[in-house]
Design a protein around this motif. Sequence first.
Motif, PDB file in Angstrom:
ATOM      1  N   ALA A 221     -33.149  98.411  84.613  1.00 46.11           N
ATOM      2  CA  ALA A 221     -34.500  98.704  84.909  1.00 46.11           C
ATOM      3  C   ALA A 221     -35.712  98.475  84.073  1.00 46.11           C
ATOM      4  O   ALA A 221     -36.473  97.860  84.514  1.00 46.11           O
TER       5      ALA A 221
ATOM      6  N   GLY B 173     -38.338  95.536  83.991  1.00 44.34           N
ATOM      7  CA  GLY B 173     -39.895  95.793  83.816  1.00 44.34           C
ATOM      8  C   GLY B 173     -40.623  95.293  82.616  1.00 44.34           C
ATOM      9  O   GLY B 173     -41.633  94.999  82.727  1.00 44.34           O
TER      10      GLY B 173
ATOM     11  N   GLU C 218     -39.885  96.384  91.837  1.00 43.59           N
ATOM     12  CA  GLU C 218     -39.449  97.162  92.910  1.00 43.59           C
ATOM     13  C   GLU C 218     -38.001  97.386  92.754  1.00 43.59           C
ATOM     14  O   GLU C 218     -37.563  98.412  92.700  1.00 43.59           O
TER      15      GLU C 218
ATOM     16  N   GLN D 105     -37.943  99.766  89.912  1.00 44.39           N
ATOM     17  CA  GLN D 105     -38.213 101.192  90.444  1.00 44.39           C
ATOM     18  C   GLN D 105     -37.008 101.867  91.361  1.00 44.39           C
ATOM     19  O   GLN D 105     -36.585 102.805  91.071  1.00 44.39           O
TER      20      GLN D 105
ATOM     21  N   GLU E 189     -34.976 105.209  90.345  1.00 40.74           N
ATOM     22  CA  GLU E 189     -35.097 106.259  90.970  1.00 40.74           C
ATOM     23  C   GLU E 189     -33.585 106.832  91.767  1.00 40.74           C
ATOM     24  O   GLU E 189     -33.574 107.588  92.577  1.00 40.74           O
TER      25      GLU E 189
END
Lengths: 202, 202
Positions: free
Chosen positions: A46, A50, B44, B47, B51
């Motif tokens: 992640a 990012g 996306e 994220q 999550e």
Amino acid sequence: MRARAPLPVERLIEAFARLPGIGPKTASRLTYYLLRAPEQESLELAQALGEMRPGTRLCPRCFNITTIEVDLCEVCADDARDTGVVCVVEDPLDALAIERTGQFNGRYHVLHGAISPVEGISPDDLKIEELARRVSQEKIAELILATNPTLEGEATAMFLKRRLDGVPLRITRLARGLPAGGDLEYADISTLSQALEGRLEL
Amino acid sequence: MRARAPLPVERLIEAFARLPGIGPKTASRLTYYLLRAPEQESLELAQALGEMRPGTRLCPRCFNITTIEVDLCEVCADDARDTGVVCVVEDPLDALAIERTGQFNGRYHVLHGAISPVEGISPDDLKIEELARRVSQEKIAELILATNPTLEGEATAMFLKRRLDGVPLRITRLARGLPAGGDLEYADISTLSQALEGRLEL
């Protein structure tokens, strides 16, 4: 009545499945792998995702991908590289592949694609005018057209040759022939024809 | 002298390449795809990755994956499901596959793996004692052993059968035979033998 995967799981499967070459089955497999792996692994991926786009930009000279912190990319900023030879490639990955050979000491120009009427990619969508500008401004002696040996790559090379017609410049292209480790018996007609045509004295 | 990809790009390639079944070439391809795609796509995926783990947990009854907000998973909490039949699977993906048939209305028990001496997975690493506890506490009439038709899956099924020996319970397993759409000519010996052995009256 049929139970589905929990929403956070579904969302990750969908996000993976949006990537090219990742079908729904592979997306599920990757997701369920990450459910069992140490959470750190999901978080590192992640974070890398990012940070990549904000951390990179295009080199203003050759349009290869470079880090946000520098003015010119590593190759363009390297004084030891031959500024007189420019290798024109479709994508950053192609430039990387040529770097890996260790046989090229010039600079690059990344077109960011190839002309493709089918996909609606016209010369204006590529860094072609930028190349023409470089040719007129830099002292470039040779342009190696290293577009892919595909219909689109060929069309792009032909377009470039016509576009730069009259410029005093050597324009070359990568050799065609049998790939190393290949088997003559299994070579396609086009490759074999080009290998014959380009045969060399022994 | 050879230029490499910028660090943020390398980092993402490495993170992708750590996933099972994703080699360095695929990892590069995915990364360079995301460099060109709208940045939203990377964000996306990032994220969804961030999550998933915080948003999920194991159902305390069947150990399938469920959302963090609920006590029991969707299947265990569903009053319309038959509480007397429990389908024992290795992984959450197996439970999903059975759900997709629409033919099963009981509950699940997810073992989270199969016994594998080679990989160092012993019965203690699986949710086997938890299953034994369920069998003694819930009114379970039938246990369908739906472990994979592999060496490890078979061993796990055999172990479960012995472990639950003496418990008044019907223990079944999924049928073996020719897969739908398969070709008898290409079926392996073991599959064909099992198809013969399990032949049915027409």
